[in-house]
Design a protein around this motif. Structure first.
Motif, PDB file in Angstrom:
ATOM      1  N   GLY A 157      13.666  13.428  22.951  1.00 28.43           N
ATOM      2  CA  GLY A 157      14.181  12.168  23.476  1.00 28.43           C
ATOM      3  C   GLY A 157      14.392  12.131  24.976  1.00 28.43           C
ATOM      4  O   GLY A 157      15.305  11.462  25.468  1.00 28.43           O
ATOM      5  N   ILE A 158      13.553  12.837  25.738  1.00 32.74           N
ATOM      6  CA  ILE A 158      13.619  12.741  27.203  1.00 32.74           C
ATOM      7  C   ILE A 158      12.582  11.723  27.668  1.00 32.74           C
ATOM      8  O   ILE A 158      11.404  11.816  27.298  1.00 32.74           O
ATOM      9  CB  ILE A 158      13.370  14.125  27.863  1.00 32.74           C
ATOM     10  CG1 ILE A 158      14.581  15.040  27.611  1.00 32.74           C
ATOM     11  CG2 ILE A 158      13.118  13.978  29.358  1.00 32.74           C
ATOM     12  CD1 ILE A 158      14.452  16.435  28.195  1.00 32.74           C
ATOM     13  N   ASP A 159      13.038  10.751  28.463  1.00 32.43           N
ATOM     14  CA  ASP A 159      12.138   9.741  29.021  1.00 32.43           C
ATOM     15  C   ASP A 159      11.614  10.278  30.356  1.00 32.43           C
ATOM     16  O   ASP A 159      12.323  10.272  31.359  1.00 32.43           O
ATOM     17  CB  ASP A 159      12.916   8.434  29.220  1.00 32.43           C
ATOM     18  CG  ASP A 159      12.050   7.339  29.834  1.00 32.43           C
ATOM     19  OD1 ASP A 159      10.864   7.611  30.146  1.00 32.43           O
ATOM     20  OD2 ASP A 159      12.556   6.219  30.006  1.00 32.43           O
ATOM     21  N   LEU A 160      10.366  10.731  30.359  1.00 33.13           N
ATOM     22  CA  LEU A 160       9.824  11.365  31.575  1.00 33.13           C
ATOM     23  C   LEU A 160       9.695  10.382  32.736  1.00 33.13           C
ATOM     24  O   LEU A 160       9.656  10.790  33.892  1.00 33.13           O
ATOM     25  CB  LEU A 160       8.472  12.010  31.277  1.00 33.13           C
ATOM     26  CG  LEU A 160       8.522  13.283  30.429  1.00 33.13           C
ATOM     27  CD1 LEU A 160       7.119  13.757  30.091  1.00 33.13           C
ATOM     28  CD2 LEU A 160       9.293  14.395  31.137  1.00 33.13           C
ATOM     29  N   LYS A 182       1.373  18.832  26.871  1.00 34.77           N
ATOM     30  CA  LYS A 182       2.441  19.631  26.238  1.00 34.77           C
ATOM     31  C   LYS A 182       3.819  19.143  26.702  1.00 34.77           C
ATOM     32  O   LYS A 182       4.763  19.097  25.912  1.00 34.77           O
ATOM     33  CB  LYS A 182       2.274  21.112  26.595  1.00 34.77           C
ATOM     34  CG  LYS A 182       1.000  21.748  26.029  1.00 34.77           C
ATOM     35  CD  LYS A 182       1.244  22.303  24.654  1.00 34.77           C
ATOM     36  CE  LYS A 182       0.002  22.877  23.986  1.00 34.77           C
ATOM     37  NZ  LYS A 182      -0.505  24.095  24.584  1.00 34.77           N
ATOM     38  N   LEU A 183       3.931  18.783  27.969  1.00 34.49           N
ATOM     39  CA  LEU A 183       5.235  18.319  28.456  1.00 34.49           C
ATOM     40  C   LEU A 183       5.577  16.956  27.845  1.00 34.49           C
ATOM     41  O   LEU A 183       6.727  16.722  27.449  1.00 34.49           O
ATOM     42  CB  LEU A 183       5.242  18.231  29.991  1.00 34.49           C
ATOM     43  CG  LEU A 183       6.604  17.890  30.599  1.00 34.49           C
ATOM     44  CD1 LEU A 183       7.652  18.959  30.279  1.00 34.49           C
ATOM     45  CD2 LEU A 183       6.514  17.711  32.111  1.00 34.49           C
ATOM     46  N   ASP A 230       7.308  25.604  25.158  1.00 36.49           N
ATOM     47  CA  ASP A 230       5.879  25.528  24.834  1.00 36.49           C
ATOM     48  C   ASP A 230       5.084  26.255  25.925  1.00 36.49           C
ATOM     49  O   ASP A 230       5.658  26.628  26.970  1.00 36.49           O
ATOM     50  CB  ASP A 230       5.421  24.075  24.686  1.00 36.49           C
ATOM     51  CG  ASP A 230       4.248  23.946  23.716  1.00 36.49           C
ATOM     52  OD1 ASP A 230       3.596  24.972  23.409  1.00 36.49           O
ATOM     53  OD2 ASP A 230       3.968  22.825  23.268  1.00 36.49           O
ATOM     54  N   THR A 231       3.803  26.441  25.681  1.00 35.57           N
ATOM     55  CA  THR A 231       2.985  27.233  26.606  1.00 35.57           C
ATOM     56  C   THR A 231       1.633  26.572  26.892  1.00 35.57           C
ATOM     57  O   THR A 231       1.155  25.743  26.109  1.00 35.57           O
ATOM     58  CB  THR A 231       2.682  28.631  26.026  1.00 35.57           C
ATOM     59  OG1 THR A 231       2.020  28.460  24.775  1.00 35.57           O
ATOM     60  CG2 THR A 231       3.944  29.436  25.832  1.00 35.57           C
ATOM     61  N   GLY A 264      -0.113  18.959  36.345  1.00 33.26           N
ATOM     62  CA  GLY A 264      -0.031  18.313  35.023  1.00 33.26           C
ATOM     63  C   GLY A 264       1.386  17.842  34.738  1.00 33.26           C
ATOM     64  O   GLY A 264       1.597  16.731  34.242  1.00 33.26           O
ATOM     65  N   GLN A 265       2.356  18.683  35.075  1.00 37.86           N
ATOM     66  CA  GLN A 265       3.759  18.293  34.865  1.00 37.86           C
ATOM     67  C   GLN A 265       4.141  17.115  35.752  1.00 37.86           C
ATOM     68  O   GLN A 265       4.823  16.190  35.301  1.00 37.86           O
ATOM     69  CB  GLN A 265       4.688  19.474  35.166  1.00 37.86           C
ATOM     70  CG  GLN A 265       4.674  20.546  34.097  1.00 37.86           C
ATOM     71  CD  GLN A 265       5.809  21.543  34.267  1.00 37.86           C
ATOM     72  OE1 GLN A 265       6.304  21.749  35.369  1.00 37.86           O
ATOM     73  NE2 GLN A 265       6.203  22.183  33.175  1.00 37.86           N
ATOM     74  N   SER A 266       3.697  17.136  37.010  1.00 38.92           N
ATOM     75  CA  SER A 266       4.037  16.033  37.921  1.00 38.92           C
ATOM     76  C   SER A 266       3.432  14.726  37.430  1.00 38.92           C
ATOM     77  O   SER A 266       4.038  13.663  37.550  1.00 38.92           O
ATOM     78  CB  SER A 266       3.547  16.329  39.338  1.00 38.92           C
ATOM     79  OG  SER A 266       4.225  17.437  39.866  1.00 38.92           O
TER      80      SER A 266
END
Lengths: 79, 378
Positions: free
Chosen positions: B117-120, B108-109, B88-89, B146-148
């Motif tokens: 199915g990833i548990d962040l 988006k993440l 994604d972007t 944002g990702q962190s």
């Protein structure tokens, strides 16, 4: 502002205990150290259980660990 | 391992023909600044396989560096290795503000993780990661923050797209869009594979020097160090006169902070401003306590860093290596010597990499460093 002996080492110990249980502890500790160093601009390597840590540095670290990325918003440390 | 392919050419169709597998899970491309990214993107997209790629300032392919501006390198990973992937972007164009970019990156993440199915909150630290290829003419910080925020412990590695050293044009391509974007590929490896992320830089510490950032004009513009004009304090620390400052000085003497365990988070100086301030390649926080480092040959550190992979059955290697490291290798005449270090450490392993306008690893945006991702068979 005064100094506190070993305060940063104690706070980091608490952060690791709260967030690094389970697999890959060293990787998680590394991620946390990088986040805290980048957001505070502090050389975390210079803090030891015997270092006299400034309140200003302690406050910077507390702000970051209570922030949205690390998320320990209820972490208490009395200055 | 023999299934994974890396290939270099001036012709994108030839590359895809060479690397495309029966069951391709993900393709990765890096291309020189003379390529038309829209044409490349359109040709790659027609194969309907997830991909990410970007413009660069030089690139690595198994056994050598390509420093021209026309060639393209590609690598494919099969579905036997990539159990799930989402690309994604995030729009990273200059007019976008920090919060909008940060929130978009977060959302988006989260959405991508949910879809596979990833548990962040609790990612598999050995099998789940993201590759980030970010628009190189804007700060990576909002995207990474944002990702962190979405998943602090999700490990990420990548770089900001490069290009010519006029720093005017760069771009990113992906199966989810192209242009002034940050693209990520969120990956879950199959049970037979794991990964390792790490970073390597090559500097000696200049002892007894701390440069405190005492005044900033903006996050990439230092006005004062140690309460003195920034250029004056920097030149004093380096041991030169201000009229001796030149681009080589900045490449050879860089700034950084140390989070512990002998790691270094490097912030390089781009140039002097019109007054007595200094412009940096990534964002600086007020009060940062910089150490000063002197660059040295990369050969020994790269060899030692890659040594950590010894004993593992590495099946592919991705390198995100600073443009300043590429330039330093040219200056030190060690381009092929460093490429040989990779072949000695990882003989026959398909490798691909690019010269970045900054590198990222686990939420950190750094300079003059190689961040790398190695996938190995359990």
């Amino acid at each position: 502002m005064g100094n506190r002996k070993g305060a940063v080492a104690k706070i980091l110990h608490d952060v690791y205990a709260a967030l690094c249980n389970g697999q890959s502890d060293e990787v998680k500790k590394r991620i946390l150290r990088v986040q805290i160093s980048l957001k505070t601009g502090l050389n975390l390597k210079s803090y030891t259980p015997d270092s006299n840590d400034s309140e200003e540095d302690i406050k910077k670290i507390l702000t970051v660990i209570r922030g949205p990325e690390i998320g320990l918003k209820d972490y208490r440390y009395e200055l | 391992m023999s299934e994974i392919k890396a290939y270099a050419s001036h012709n994108i169709e030839e590359i895809i023909e060479a690397i495309k597998l029966k069951n391709t899970g993900l393709m990765i491309f890096f291309y020189g600044a003379d390529n038309d990214y829209k044409q490349l993107d359109s040709k790659i997209a027609s194969h309907n396989i997830p991909y990410v790629g970007c413009m660069d300032a030089g690139r690595l392919i198994t056994g050598k560096y390509l420093l021209d501006e026309k060639s393209i390198v590609g690598l494919s990973l099969p579905t036997a290795i990539i159990a799930n992937v989402v690309v994604d972007t995030v729009d990273m164009s200059a007019q976008r503000d920090y919060d909008a970019m940060c929130n978009d990156s977060h959302d988006k993440l989260v959405k991508a993780a949910e879809s596979i199915g990833i548990d962040l909150a609790k990612p598999d630290m050995e099998r789940e990661f993201a590759i980030n290829l970010l628009y190189g003419l804007n700060s990576a910080n909002a995207f990474l923050a944002g990702q962190s925020k979405a998943g602090l412990m999700l490990q990420t590695a990548g770089g900001s797209s490069g290009g010519k050293t006029d720093f005017k044009v760069t771009n990113v391509i992906s199966s989810a869009g192209s242009g002034k974007l940050g693209a990520f590929a969120l990956v879950k490896l199959s049970k037979d594979y794991k990964f390792l992320l790490d970073r390597i830089s090559s500097f000696d510490t200049v002892e007894n020097v701390i440069l405190n950032v005492t005044k900033l004009a903006d996050p990439r513009h230092i006005l004062e160090l140690n309460n003195k004009p920034a250029t004056e304090a920097y030149c004093e620390a380096v041991g030169i006169r201000e009229d001796e400052l030149n681009p080589d000085t900045f490449a050879n003497y860089t700034l950084g902070i140390e989070p512990g365990d002998e790691e270094r988070l490097i912030t390089s100086i781009m140039t002097k401003d019109e007054g007595s301030g200094l412009l940096t390649y990534n964002d600086v926080v007020p009060g940062a306590q910089f150490q000063l480092y002197k660059a040295k040959s990369q050969q020994q550190d790269r060899s030692r860093g890659l040594g950590k992979l010894k004993g593992r059955h590495i099946v592919s290697f991705l390198s995100f290596d600073c443009i300043l490291c590429y330039l330093a290798r040219n200056t030190l005449h060690e381009v092929q010597a460093i490429a040989d270090v990779y072949e000695e450490a990882l003989p026959g392993v398909p490798k691909i990499g690019f010269g970045t306008f900054s590198e990222n690893i686990c939420g950190a945006n750094v300079n003059q460093t190689e961040t790398f991702l190695a996938i190995y068979k359990v």
